[in-house]
Design an enzyme around this catalytic site. Structure first.
Site, PDB file in Angstrom:
ATOM      1  N   LYS A 113       0.823  -1.207   0.000  1.00  0.00           N
ATOM      2  CA  LYS A 113       0.000   0.000   0.000  1.00  0.00           C
ATOM      3  C   LYS A 113       0.863   1.266   0.000  1.00  0.00           C
ATOM      4  O   LYS A 113       0.443   2.307  -0.495  1.00  0.00           O
ATOM      5  CB  LYS A 113      -0.921   0.039   1.227  1.00  0.00           C
ATOM      6  CG  LYS A 113      -1.841  -1.162   1.410  1.00  0.00           C
ATOM      7  CD  LYS A 113      -3.022  -1.118   0.483  1.00  0.00           C
ATOM      8  CE  LYS A 113      -4.064  -2.188   0.788  1.00  0.00           C
ATOM      9  NZ  LYS A 113      -3.640  -3.570   0.535  1.00  0.00           N
TER      10      LYS A 113
HETATM   11  C1  LIG Z   1      -4.085  -4.700  -0.078  1.00  0.00           C
HETATM   12  C2  LIG Z   1      -3.240  -5.917  -0.153  1.00  0.00           C
HETATM   13  C3  LIG Z   1      -3.427  -6.906  -1.151  1.00  0.00           C
HETATM   14  C4  LIG Z   1      -4.536  -6.822  -2.175  1.00  0.00           C
HETATM   15  O1  LIG Z   1      -4.353  -5.818  -3.136  1.00  0.00           O
HETATM   16  P1  LIG Z   1      -5.585  -5.272  -3.989  1.00  0.00           P
HETATM   17  O2  LIG Z   1      -5.085  -4.124  -4.749  1.00  0.00           O
HETATM   18  O3  LIG Z   1      -6.643  -4.896  -2.988  1.00  0.00           O
HETATM   19  O4  LIG Z   1      -6.026  -6.407  -4.860  1.00  0.00           O
HETATM   20  C5  LIG Z   1      -2.580  -8.004  -1.173  1.00  0.00           C
HETATM   21  N1  LIG Z   1      -1.601  -8.140  -0.244  1.00  0.00           N
HETATM   22  C6  LIG Z   1      -1.395  -7.227   0.733  1.00  0.00           C
HETATM   23  C7  LIG Z   1      -0.313  -7.461   1.738  1.00  0.00           C
HETATM   24  C8  LIG Z   1      -2.200  -6.088   0.811  1.00  0.00           C
HETATM   25  O5  LIG Z   1      -1.985  -5.188   1.804  1.00  0.00           O
END
Ligand SMILES: *Cc1c(COP(=O)(O)O)cnc(C)c1O
Length: 487
Positions: A113
């Site tokens: 993120k």
């Molecule tokens: C948010 C997240 C995901 C999923 O990503 P999306 O863009 O929502 O599909 C996968 N792994 C981790 C560690 C995340 O924080």
């Protein structure tokens, strides 16, 4: 100038700055650029010897063309500098099996993120200036863990913006809780809710749709804004790391310029993998996009059958950031492969009946780019162990889900697997998978994992235990509006 439109047919055209400021369209749709800009192989070649922030500036300039070029360049530089991301923001590591792993967790909160949430606040702050906004933006977030911390870290001390995060008191891990409670910055606030994530989420949505609260905030020269993953300002920066990874794979000699690669992405809200799809449509030589799910395999079922059915049990897994039954960004893909009317109809069915079915023609179009796959909890743990035994490489459960699905999807192309979190962020689950043991204290699993694997925990997690707690505020869900107005 690039125009942005809603996926549900609203004809209002926005600039990228306006789309980032607004977040979601009035008709409930998501913003998409009117066309996808191209990226030629010559351009890719020209990026091979560039730094991550230079690559980011180059790719983002194509989408955020209303931003002043010098400003955008500076934003990219500060967002992806060494202090925030270490020497390399998104390095590619090669495993024995021949797979390449794109590590997206070198940012301040050790999960992917950060790749978007470090830059988006600066894009928003600039957008406020560009659109002549004189009010303060108040970012409200309901989080089940990862997003809250990444947003706090991204928005801290950013001009013209304040951020308030609500999390469920008993719904986050000890590590996640302390990450948020110890947040630094002069424009941040954190409140624990007596309730679960849905209570926090519903509370925030109510505040967003309350005219009364909006009016009261306006008196204080403040308006509400959101940091969640449907905002174009979070999606655009994610396109960059696919281009960057491709450049690095050429540089490392894994592929030749022009060779096609497959990509596997651990998926929840469909934002990460949708960015790969855009990179492909721009012209980056990506072939198969493998959408990896955990036991909540609504997407893998969808790509198999064309039926999106959320009327099913929800499982809590060791990869909690993928425990999702409504993948909001899938709407963008449906739009790109069909039209506004279709999207509007499907989204109405989803909210009324909890299920929709796409036509065989549309499914065939999606399948030209995407495959689905899923991984059980047992296979996830086994994969963590397998990769450690073959490579002495420690992966987190989200990444393990992707590695498992990538192995099943492996064809002739080289495979790139997206790694979305540091193993240390999910240390208890990783320790259990590797050694079959659990520590009583969650924090002890960080040092145990380090000893067991002879690797070093990222500094933000290793030092977390000694951080000063700044926020201990709790409230009932009914009192959330009051917290917002007093903030
Ligand atoms: C948010 C997240 C995901 C999923 O990503 P999306 O863009 O929502 O599909 C996968 N792994 C981790 C560690 C995340 O924080």
């Amino acid at each position: 100038m690039m125009k942005y439109y809603s996926t549900r047919g609203d004809k209002t055209a926005l600039s990228s700055a306006e789309a980032i400021k607004k977040g979601i369209a009035d008709d409930g749709g998501l913003y998409m650029p009117e066309s996808i800009p191209s990226l030629t192989l010559e351009e890719v070649e020209s990026l091979i010897d560039k730094t991550y922030s230079e690559r980011a500036f180059y790719v983002l300039s194509k989408f955020l063309d209303d931003y002043d070029s010098e400003t955008l360049k500076k934003i990219c530089e500060v967002s992806y500098n060494e202090e925030r991301f270490g020497k390399e923001a998104a390095p590619v590591v090669k495993l024995q099996s021949g797979m390449s792993v794109l590590e997206l967790w070198h940012g301040p909160t050790c999960a992917f993120k950060d790749m978007a949430l470090q830059i988006m606040p600066r894009l928003l702050s600039s957008a406020l200036v560009m659109t002549g906004e004189d009010k303060t933006a108040l970012i409200l977030v309901a989080t089940s863990g990862d997003t809250g911390k990444a947003a706090l870290e991204g928005y801290r001390d950013v001009d013209g913006v304040k951020i308030l995060v609500f999390y469920p008191e008993k719904g986050v891990s000890g590590i996640q809780k302390l990450q948020m409670a110890s947040q630094e910055g002069n424009n941040v606030g954190v409140v624990a809710i007596h309730g679960n994530f849905d209570d926090a989420q519903t509370g925030v949505k109510k505040i967003f749709s309350s005219d009364g609260i909006r009016a009261k905030l306006l008196e204080k020269n403040t308006f509400l804004s959101s940091a969640n993953s449907i905002n174009w300002g979070r999606l655009a920066p994610q396109i960059v790391y696919y281009v960057s990874a491709y450049c690095d794979m050429v540089k490392q000699g894994t592929i030749k310029l022009g060779d096609k690669i497959d990509v596997t992405v651990p998926t929840g809200n469909f934002g990460d993998i949708f960015a790969a799809y855009i990179a492909k449509k721009m012209g980056l030589p990506l072939d198969r996009l493998v959408c990896a799910s955990n036991k909540n395999k609504i997407l893998s079922d969808f790509f198999e059958t064309g039926v999106y059915d959320r009327r099913r049990d929800f499982f809590t897994t060791t990869s909690p950031s993928m425990d999702i039954l409504i993948s909001s960004n899938l709407e963008r893909l449906l739009w790109a492969a069909s039209d506004c009317e279709t999207v509007k109809g499907l989204m109405a069915e989803l909210s009324e009946k909890g299920v929709y079915t796409i036509t065989p023609e549309l499914l065939a179009r999606l399948k030209a780019d995407f495959s689905g796959g899923w991984c059980s909890e047992e296979d996830c743990a086994a994969t963590i162990k397998e990769v450690f035994e073959s490579d002495k490489y420690v992966i987190d459960p989200h990444t393990a889900v992707a590695v498992k699905c990538a192995k099943e999807a492996q064809g002739e192309n080289k495979m790139l697997v997206v790694s979305t979190a540091s193993a240390y962020k999910f240390a208890p689950a990783v320790l259990k998978a590797l050694a079959g043991k659990e520590e009583k204290e969650e924090f002890d699993s960080i040092s145990s994992l380090s000893t067991l694997t002879n690797t070093t925990a990222p500094t933000p997690l290793a030092t977390l235990k000694d951080k000063k707690v700044r926020f201990t505020d709790t409230c009932d869900k009914e009192d959330m509006p009051e917290k917002v107005l007093k903030f």
